[in-house]
Design an enzyme around this catalytic site. Structure first.
Site, PDB file in Angstrom:
ATOM      1  N   TYR A  42     -15.640  41.693 -12.393  1.00  0.00           N
ATOM      2  CA  TYR A  42     -16.931  41.258 -11.825  1.00  0.00           C
ATOM      3  C   TYR A  42     -17.891  40.724 -12.877  1.00  0.00           C
ATOM      4  CZ  TYR A  42     -18.848  46.181 -12.215  1.00  0.00           C
ATOM      5  OH  TYR A  42     -19.277  47.412 -12.598  1.00  0.00           O
ATOM      6  N   GLU A  43     -18.999  40.194 -12.380  1.00  0.00           N
ATOM      7  CA  GLU A  43     -20.031  39.575 -13.234  1.00  0.00           C
ATOM      8  C   GLU A  43     -19.434  38.431 -14.057  1.00  0.00           C
ATOM      9  OE1 GLU A  43     -23.059  40.960 -12.532  1.00  0.00           O
ATOM     10  OE2 GLU A  43     -23.788  39.148 -13.525  1.00  0.00           O
ATOM     11  N   GLY A  44     -18.560  37.655 -13.413  1.00  0.00           N
ATOM     12  CA  GLY A  44     -17.836  36.587 -14.107  1.00  0.00           C
ATOM     13  C   GLY A  44     -16.562  37.147 -14.683  1.00  0.00           C
ATOM     14  N   GLN A  94     -15.667  34.045 -18.605  1.00  0.00           N
ATOM     15  CA  GLN A  94     -16.411  34.285 -19.849  1.00  0.00           C
ATOM     16  C   GLN A  94     -15.861  33.401 -20.964  1.00  0.00           C
ATOM     17  OE1 GLN A  94     -19.036  36.292 -19.730  1.00  0.00           O
ATOM     18  NE2 GLN A  94     -18.538  36.895 -17.633  1.00  0.00           N
TER      19      GLN A  94
END
Lengths: 601, 601
Positions: free
Chosen positions: A440-442, A447
């Site tokens: 999650y969160e990219g 990234q």
């Protein structure tokens, strides 16, 4: 059941000896900070999270969250009381703005305390962590009225916050999102759509939940340029700012997932819910990206926080379980077997865990300090230089920090053998919980693309050039220092691989962008090795200096130097292999016809 | 829900083109085997396991096994019917001895079919797989009466078998085990003790369960030299060989564990249960070790079988889910986004998965064939040479095969993004199930010690020297072959690293055995790379030759060559880094005082 002790000594070492936080005291933006605060804050926070929060981690995971028939969600037993206790202590508001009821201390101190909280119970800490992200969004983009109405209650923990981005058909590619927001004519909007994977989306811990929702207004352009951000509270605040009318939104279901069972991951249905635009129309994604760096650093922290807790329990088992004999002959002949820690292969796993966890902690704290400097320093060039480092290294802390979290959690489960596979021992929970942080969160591959596609070319490569200059300087300084010379040499070699990889990208990505894509993850891994290696060099230099000053306590500094040496011997050599993989380019993987990937029998 | 197709084409390619199984037809021990059998057996077995068994994998995991208050265990819905169907088809008896009702075909064919079964439902396949191990023990060490009484019923699947080694305080170090066996005076023994982690220990699938139990007789020597093996049936066979009196043993509880929920992992309590010695007293561990190679190869197969199923579903998702655009511009401008497979970083994960899974499948099948030759060949030197390879490479197939299983399962879960973390999509189950394979049947670190401590020095290093000779020969042969030359060069370099690592061990292990311990895992990983690289070289040569003959179908051979090239570019370079880690030796990790590993705050 696993036990947890906050690694206060190590965090103090990083803050005081490695990144020299005390030197910041009194500087612009650090007026309220005093070096003497570090120890008591860390000790008290560490004690609280270890003693009060950590024992809840395993039982809460086993119990999980339940959605009731009326759409309400019941969190695990004891969470309400625990939530109230955490609020009382104030540990989660250390770095929140003073004007909204926070303590206004540097973000790096909040980051340090947040690690202890997240090690203690990651799924529970997320109820607060998501709120911090929402606070930041409202603070940066909200109107004065919105800030006054929501932020104080969110800082105090009276209300929690969520972020609603993902929809069933889109996650990474938010340009595809479909949730609609139609103006009601009174300044509010009517928000309709389905959001998934909403952490802390519904729960019974607070009187209200403040949802930040990405949606499209009726005439919005297609793609990412037509996304706006809305504030959609579960209960619409009344004239006094208290929870009033129930909004038309509900939790449709709780996702059954691999881990973080104690956090309610919800499908959220917005059915003409009343919301208010935050910031400008069609600028929602940009607003979301402003918060992204902080959120991604936080997820990186989740990664190494799980590594730390897993390491502690792996080490404890290795110092307790007796199995087999040392290869050099019985260490304790009077016992029926030696402790696991006598076996080199077990020590290899423990040393790897230390090298990764402590190295990433140092890097995370250093980047957090750069974040403070970027926000608070008086000098524009100082702010800019610090922000460059935050930009460059945030993908590394997020992705490599979480890769480390997963790897260490697995390795420590391995130390436990079959007992590590049994739920009641808690080692497998670290693996299941750590796993989400890579996603999650990219996702970590995203990234890598952020690093190579955006951060590296930023300002003509300024950030990575400054980074090389700092590493080279520290390598040169360490040349005469016998205790760290081998590490400096290994770091210099790995930095050389990183420079060669950078050069290769400059020469090969323009002609074929797929070369950037195929190289991205390898590049990020090399940067991870070099940036952690750099922190290890600084740590080893600091430890050697403390030893020279006769400051050693309980072998702490000797252990630092040994672990640094292990990083040099057993981790930095990977940089060369990664460079060679990177330099192979995209040709082979892109030559495969897409349909050839399908197995048809 | 995930879908599974048996990779029949790839398995045929390995058997027919890479390891040349057809050439064995008619040779001593292969009289009943005919090359024309390969395709229909694989196709029929593949169809059955994919269509009938695979759909049960996810629901059975979600439901799990339940221990009832009376100590009986209920397996997931439908398992009884499924068990009966599998028995009917006979796919699990392909390589079982004909004299006991099996089909007597080469083990390599049974191994190939077993992969399909295990991909389809690993937890369920274990009910049969453990039985095979028990059959082998009784066949090798049991009396004629024991063989006649138990084996036919176990081969037919009428009864299942288990292995009872582990106790709460000992797993790897079986010398510590405490279960007692007291002679009853009538040739039988009274067995008392607690065994844990007993796979398929109790269930409702058959009328009887045959437990093989390690225990100590009253005057047995301490340690591993005082362990005997007993056969302890759940129901004692009556005069007609039918289940009679209920024995004094019971399932005390089912372990709640990370995965393989559909297999009942039991705590087994033996309370004066009647058992019969198998083989000689105090020779139980040696008997167990005879079966170990087969069991370990099987666990390696479990590893890559999970990788295969995960890969298929990762690839299917990448060919279905649309997110973002190709870096070189939209591939399908009329769609609102391109398929995931356009992204180089997604392709990297898919190519890694193919390179690992197909490479390990080829190695596993080659080693299985060596097992057949070792058992069946007429010529003593041929048998010995084949057995050397089985001995040397079994730890590699077990440990690297399972490390690959875990790694590929995770990477494919990553391709699914957030959806991979959700239970109903099944990707997280592959990770949880694959995880146990790295732990049981000798944790992977124990495999590394087996390789370096026992297999490498065996007969003065004869096995690894023969291995090098075979690799070098194939490298030399490939030199002129343009399609595979780069791979041959990369393999030669990696083999050079392995030779250097072997030399380092010879020079440094005698002086300090801890150098063997610290080097073991790295050494095993290099051997894994070289042996898989060797299989990739043979695969690429075979594919290139098929292409020259104009035999390509649907790009299969081109894909083989590309995947081989990817292995050369992206996997073999790791050998150099591993060698450098290995050559660092044990000094740093052994210098750490044991107590320094504990975090005390």
């Amino acid at each position: 059941m696993p036990t947890y002790t906050a690694p206060v000594r190590d965090t103090r070492f990083v803050l005081e000896n490695v990144i020299d936080l005390p030197a910041m005291a009194g500087k612009p933006g650090f007026e309220d900070f005093d070096a003497d605060m570090i120890a008591p804050i860390l000790e008290e926070a560490g004690r609280f999270f270890a003693e009060v929060v950590a024992p809840t981690n395993l039982p809460a995971d086993r119990q999980g969250c339940v959605r009731n028939d009326d759409g309400s969600v019941t969190t695990p037993d004891g969470f309400k009381t625990l939530y109230a206790k955490v609020r009382e202590t104030g540990w989660t508001t250390l770095s929140m703005p003073a004007e909204y009821g926070g303590q206004g201390l540097p973000g790096v101190l909040g980051f340090a305390a947040e690690e202890f909280f997240t090690s203690a119970n990651m799924a529970f800490a997320m109820y607060f962590g998501l709120t911090s992200g929402a606070v930041e969004a409202i603070e940066l983009r909200g109107s004065e009225e919105q800030r006054a109405l929501y932020i104080p209650k969110m800082v105090s923990g009276e209300w929690t916050g969520t972020m609603n981005l993902t929809e069933p058909h889109c996650g990474t590619d938010l340009g595809l999102l479909r949730t609609r927001a139609e103006p009601n004519g009174d300044g509010s909007y009517s928000v309709t759509g389905t959001k998934i994977f909403i952490s802390s989306g519904e729960h019974d811990l607070t009187d209200n939940i403040v949802h930040l929702v990405l949606a499209r207004t009726p005439d919005a352009p297609k793609g990412t340029k037509g996304i706006s951000m809305f504030i959609v509270p579960k209960f619409i605040p009344d004239a006094d700012g208290n929870p009033g009318e129930r909004n038309s939104l509900s939790c449709g279901s709780i996702e059954e997932k691999m881990g973080i069972h104690a956090n309610s991951t919800c499908v959220m249905n917005y059915d003409g819910a009343t919301g208010w635009l935050i910031g400008e129309e069609n600028k929602g994604l940009a607003a979301m990206f402003i918060m992204m760096n902080a959120a991604r650093l936080w997820v990186g922290l989740q990664g190494f926080s799980q590594a730390e807790n897993a390491y502690q329990n792996g080490a404890a088992y290795a110092l307790d379980r007796r199995q087999g004999r040392a290869l050099t002959g019985p260490k304790e002949p009077d016992e029926n077997a030696d402790m696991l820690v006598v076996h080199p292969d077990v020590r290899r796993l423990l040393m790897d865990a230390r090298a990764r966890t402590e190295g990433m902690r140092a890097l995370g704290l250093w980047v957090a300090l750069q974040g403070d400097i970027a926000k608070r320093a008086a000098d524009e060039s100082e702010r800019q230089a610090a922000d460059d480092m935050v930009q460059l290294l945030t993908p590394v802390v997020k992705a490599i920090g979480t890769d480390i979290g997963m790897r260490v959690a697995q390795d420590m489960q391995q130390v436990w053998g079959g007992h590590g596979y049994i739920a009641e021992n808690g080692m497998e929970q670290f693996v299941r919980d750590a796993r989400i942080t890579q996603i999650y969160e990219g996702a970590n591959g995203v990234q890598a693309m952020d690093l190579v596609g955006r951060k590296l070319p930023m300002h003509g490569g300024r950030a990575v050039q400054s980074f090389f200059a700092m590493v080279d300087k520290d390598v040169a300084k360490a040349a005469g220092n016998e205790k760290v010379a081998a590490l400096a040499t290994a770091l210099e070699k790995a930095a050389g691989d990183l420079k060669a990889a950078s050069m290769w990208l400059m020469q090969n990505a323009p002609a074929d962008p797929n070369n950037a894509g195929s190289a991205a993850y390898h590049y990020m891994e090399i940067l991870g090795l070099v940036s952690m290696g750099w922190m290890w060099l600084r740590s080893a230099v600091a430890a050697a200096s403390a030893l020279d000053d006769g400051e050693d306590e309980a072998g702490f500094m000797e252990a630092k130097i040994l672990t640094a040496r292990h990083f040099a011997e057993s981790h930095l050599p990977e940089a060369g292999a990664l460079r060679r993989k990177l330099q192979a380019g995209a040709k082979t993987i892109m030559a495969m016809p897409a349909e050839a990937f399908a197995r048809t029998g």
